[in-house]
Write a protein that holds these residues in place. Structure first.
Motif, PDB file in Angstrom:
ATOM      1  N   ALA A   1      54.183  23.643  50.613  1.00  0.00           N
ATOM      2  CA  ALA A   1      53.276  24.790  50.675  1.00  0.00           C
ATOM      3  C   ALA A   1      53.678  25.702  51.830  1.00  0.00           C
ATOM      4  N   VAL A   2      53.452  27.000  51.651  1.00  0.00           N
ATOM      5  CA  VAL A   2      53.789  27.996  52.669  1.00  0.00           C
ATOM      6  C   VAL A   2      52.493  28.525  53.278  1.00  0.00           C
ATOM      7  N   PRO A   3      52.402  28.641  54.611  1.00  0.00           N
ATOM      8  CA  PRO A   3      51.183  29.184  55.235  1.00  0.00           C
ATOM      9  C   PRO A   3      50.858  30.577  54.717  1.00  0.00           C
ATOM     10  N   ARG A   4      49.564  30.900  54.635  1.00  0.00           N
ATOM     11  CA  ARG A   4      49.115  32.182  54.065  1.00  0.00           C
ATOM     12  C   ARG A   4      49.783  33.372  54.740  1.00  0.00           C
ATOM     13  N   GLU A   5      49.978  33.295  56.057  1.00  0.00           N
ATOM     14  CA  GLU A   5      50.540  34.434  56.768  1.00  0.00           C
ATOM     15  C   GLU A   5      51.999  34.705  56.386  1.00  0.00           C
ATOM     16  N   GLU A   6      52.656  33.745  55.723  1.00  0.00           N
ATOM     17  CA  GLU A   6      54.051  33.929  55.316  1.00  0.00           C
ATOM     18  C   GLU A   6      54.183  34.330  53.846  1.00  0.00           C
ATOM     19  N   TRP A   7      53.059  34.421  53.125  1.00  0.00           N
ATOM     20  CA  TRP A   7      53.142  34.865  51.734  1.00  0.00           C
ATOM     21  C   TRP A   7      53.597  36.324  51.684  1.00  0.00           C
ATOM     22  N   VAL A   8      54.184  36.705  50.564  1.00  0.00           N
ATOM     23  CA  VAL A   8      54.545  38.104  50.342  1.00  0.00           C
ATOM     24  C   VAL A   8      53.498  38.688  49.386  1.00  0.00           C
ATOM     25  N   GLU A   9      52.652  39.577  49.914  1.00  0.00           N
ATOM     26  CA  GLU A   9      51.557  40.135  49.125  1.00  0.00           C
ATOM     27  C   GLU A   9      51.733  41.648  48.980  1.00  0.00           C
ATOM     28  N   VAL A  10      51.679  42.110  47.742  1.00  0.00           N
ATOM     29  CA  VAL A  10      51.784  43.541  47.445  1.00  0.00           C
ATOM     30  C   VAL A  10      50.564  43.931  46.623  1.00  0.00           C
ATOM     31  N   ALA A  11      49.830  44.933  47.088  1.00  0.00           N
ATOM     32  CA  ALA A  11      48.558  45.304  46.461  1.00  0.00           C
ATOM     33  C   ALA A  11      48.763  46.183  45.230  1.00  0.00           C
ATOM     34  N   GLY A  12      47.854  46.016  44.251  1.00  0.00           N
ATOM     35  CA  GLY A  12      47.772  46.910  43.106  1.00  0.00           C
ATOM     36  C   GLY A  12      48.983  46.935  42.202  1.00  0.00           C
ATOM     37  N   THR A  13      49.571  45.789  41.928  1.00  0.00           N
ATOM     38  CA  THR A  13      50.767  45.758  41.082  1.00  0.00           C
ATOM     39  C   THR A  13      50.442  45.587  39.598  1.00  0.00           C
ATOM     40  N   HIS A  14      49.211  45.145  39.288  1.00  0.00           N
ATOM     41  CA  HIS A  14      48.838  44.896  37.891  1.00  0.00           C
ATOM     42  C   HIS A  14      47.315  44.939  37.761  1.00  0.00           C
ATOM     43  N   GLU A  15      46.838  44.861  36.540  1.00  0.00           N
ATOM     44  CA  GLU A  15      45.393  44.926  36.290  1.00  0.00           C
ATOM     45  C   GLU A  15      44.689  43.675  36.823  1.00  0.00           C
ATOM     46  N   ALA A  16      43.565  43.881  37.481  1.00  0.00           N
ATOM     47  CA  ALA A  16      42.810  42.765  38.054  1.00  0.00           C
ATOM     48  C   ALA A  16      41.945  42.095  36.996  1.00  0.00           C
ATOM     49  N   ILE A  17      41.779  40.790  37.134  1.00  0.00           N
ATOM     50  CA  ILE A  17      40.821  40.041  36.322  1.00  0.00           C
ATOM     51  C   ILE A  17      39.545  39.791  37.137  1.00  0.00           C
ATOM     52  N   ILE A  18      39.705  39.592  38.444  1.00  0.00           N
ATOM     53  CA  ILE A  18      38.594  39.317  39.357  1.00  0.00           C
ATOM     54  C   ILE A  18      38.557  40.403  40.432  1.00  0.00           C
ATOM     55  N   ASP A  19      37.389  40.995  40.686  1.00  0.00           N
ATOM     56  CA  ASP A  19      37.297  42.018  41.727  1.00  0.00           C
ATOM     57  C   ASP A  19      37.340  41.371  43.109  1.00  0.00           C
ATOM     58  N   TYR A  20      37.661  42.174  44.112  1.00  0.00           N
ATOM     59  CA  TYR A  20      37.817  41.672  45.482  1.00  0.00           C
ATOM     60  C   TYR A  20      36.549  40.992  45.990  1.00  0.00           C
ATOM     61  N   GLU A  21      35.406  41.611  45.705  1.00  0.00           N
ATOM     62  CA  GLU A  21      34.138  41.078  46.214  1.00  0.00           C
ATOM     63  C   GLU A  21      33.903  39.660  45.700  1.00  0.00           C
ATOM     64  N   THR A  22      34.105  39.453  44.403  1.00  0.00           N
ATOM     65  CA  THR A  22      33.917  38.121  43.818  1.00  0.00           C
ATOM     66  C   THR A  22      34.917  37.136  44.388  1.00  0.00           C
ATOM     67  N   PHE A  23      36.167  37.560  44.512  1.00  0.00           N
ATOM     68  CA  PHE A  23      37.202  36.670  45.043  1.00  0.00           C
ATOM     69  C   PHE A  23      36.867  36.249  46.472  1.00  0.00           C
TER      70      PHE A  23
END
Length: 560
Positions: free
Chosen positions: A294-316
């Protein structure tokens, strides 16, 4: 009697040798990289087989049997290849005692593995090793094993794998940072775009199950209960669903047709469902050690808004906050108890746990007192009915307050003039600015004090570091205060998230998990049975109250 000479038949003797016949094991390996090069590549399974068969036919008198071992699409750095391990097992059992390969890289690209097997194990067991490309034959030419070309070739093969691994990782990292999906299989709830395998699109049927999983957790179901519900209602697991739909599916440990807690947890914690790509969450330890870590969260590569969401941010975000709480259930329990994960001891800070007494009376007590030491804390006992009534009253009061704030804000915003100056903020900012100026002046005079001999060099360094720390702290406070003042200048809308969150529960008559999850941060229980509720949006409500106070003074005209 004269001695007579023995005149028997004379026999002539010539040296004779027993020709040793070997039990041959022909090993063939093709990596995924080799597969990508095309069918005509010299390392293909067919070409390797032809070369080894040709060698066998030319030396057939040396062998009493032949067995073939093929690993197709496996890297040479991984010793856990199915047929490679079968080869070693047959060597250990004596089924074969001669191994032939096209070249050393087919056998192993890991320098230490290749050297250990050829130089140690095979020699100790009397196993003949033949590599055609390097003219290595440990039986006919024992010195060929020790020839410098063998370790050099092994080192070069090892380095080739290192460089290849490094280049592949660089390419993957580039694609991740550019928002391209590089997973072999789309996450459950999505499929790969038919024209672009690096894009995800929603799979409507599976997406509904993803939404159901998030909703059930927020409403109070445990992860185990969610898995049981899905299994009992005949919902196929992610791998079973993909098989039914004819979609690509991994069979590496994920072919369970039933839902399980780990599957549910994986879905609940995957940010990809919010429309953001979160990749690099796991990785192979190294090009030699093919274990997944497993890789620590701070080392993940995250890019926002690349595809349609299934779950909104608030719920997540709600779900992530819930998962951080201690919400364990009994082995047979399905529903998480109403206050599970919300209660804290006001004195020791540890969890307040649910207990069942005589006649099934439910009450709560401090976990330190109950499970650790009765001298470390007191019981802090409170009955469920009293706790539920008190929390409900607190929520109703906060809802009433939010409704009042909304009405007043509406009146303020309809007035011709609105005030946005907070004397409290102005005074705080001015005080902090004066403090910062004073510390800056002290820091500037330090150097001269050191040069004049009034303080030592070590004292100069220590005091300078302390002033720099104070400067950093005060600057951070000033940044926050100025941001708050700017926010106040923009005014308050009655659609403010803090107001909306409470106002939608205007008719609340009973508590449930969903209400607690949305509105409550934690609940403290005191020894005397009193409680205090720490609500979410507390800072936002304080700012709204200040905005109202500023705009409801006597010199402000408020439209009726």
């Amino acid at each position: 009697m004269a001695r007579t000479k023995n005149r028997g038949l004379q026999q002539s003797f010539s040296p004779s040798y027993t020709v040793r016949r070997w039990r041959l094991g022909a090993y063939i390996r093709l990596s995924k990289e080799d597969l990508k090069k095309g069918k005509d590549d010299s390392n293909s399974v067919i070409n390797q087989r032809d070369l080894l068969n040709d060698f066998y036919q030319k030396h057939i008198g040396e062998f009493e049997s032949v067995s073939e071992y093929v690993d197709d699409g496996h890297t040479g750095t991984d010793a856990n290849r199915e047929n490679f391990q079968r080869l070693l097992s047959d060597v250990m059992s004596g089924k074969i005692n001669c191994v032939v390969v096209k070249d050393l890289s087919r056998f192993a690209r890991n320098y230490s593995d290749a050297g250990s097997l050829i130089d140690n194990l095979f020699v100790q067991m009397g196993v003949r090793f033949i590599s055609l490309a390097e003219n290595v034959d440990s039986y006919k030419n024992p010195d060929s094993i020790s020839n410098i070309i063998v370790p050099i070739t092994n080192v070069m093969n090892d380095n080739y794998c290192y460089q290849t691994s490094k280049k592949i990782r660089q390419v993957f990292d580039y694609k991740r940072r550019n928002g391209q999906y590089i997973g072999a299989f789309a996450p459950y709830g999505y499929v790969k775009h038919p024209k672009d395998k690096h894009r995800l699109i929603v799979d409507p049927d599976a997406a509904e199950n993803v939404k159901l999983i998030f909703t059930m957790l927020i409403q109070g179901s445990s992860k185990r209960a969610i898995a049981l519900y899905l299994n009992e209602h005949g919902v196929p697991s992610p791998s079973a669903y993909k098989v039914q739909k004819g979609l690509p599916v991994s069979t590496r440990g994920y072919d369970d047709p039933m839902w399980g807690v780990r599957m549910i947890h994986s879905i609940l914690t995957n940010p990809t469902y919010t429309g953001d790509l979160a990749q690099g969450r796991s990785r192979v330890k190294s090009y030699k050690v093919h274990q997944i870590e497993a890789v620590p969260r701070e080392e993940w590569v995250e890019v926002a808004g690349t595809h349609e969401a299934i779950i909104d941010y608030e719920t997540f975000d709600k779900v992530q906050a819930l998962l951080q709480r201690d919400t364990r259930t009994s082995p047979k329990g399905r529903e998480v108890h109403l206050f599970s994960g919300f209660l804290k001891c006001a004195d020791c800070g540890r969890a307040i746990t649910r207990c069942v007494g005589k006649n099934n009376n439910v009450y709560y007590s401090c976990s330190t007192y109950k499970n650790r030491s009765r001298t470390a804390c007191t019981m802090h006992s409170i009955k469920h009915e009293r706790l539920e009534a008190a929390v409900l009253f607190a929520v109703q009061h906060q809802v009433h307050l939010a409704v009042s704030y909304s009405e007043i804000v509406t009146q303020i915003n309809s007035a011709p003039i609105k005030k946005s100056q907070s004397y409290r903020l102005d005074d705080l900012i001015a005080a902090k600015e004066r403090e910062l100026t004073k510390i800056t002046r002290y820091k500037q005079s330090l150097y001269q004090d050191w040069k004049d001999g009034e303080i030592t060099q070590q004292e100069y360094r220590d005091m300078k570091a302390d002033y720099e720390r104070q400067t950093s702290d005060i600057s951070a406070v000033l940044t926050r205060l100025n941001a708050e003042r700017a926010e106040l200048a923009n005014g308050v809308d009655n659609e403010h998230p803090a107001l909306v969150a409470f106002m939608k529960y205007q008719n609340i008559e009973a508590l449930n998990r969903e209400i607690l999850v949305e509105l409550v941060d934690y609940i403290k229980v005191y020894e005397n049975g009193n409680i205090s509720v720490k609500f979410k949006f507390a800072d936002e409500l304080r700012k709204i109250a200040e905005y109202i106070e500023i705009n409801t003074t006597e010199d402000t005209t408020v439209a009726g």
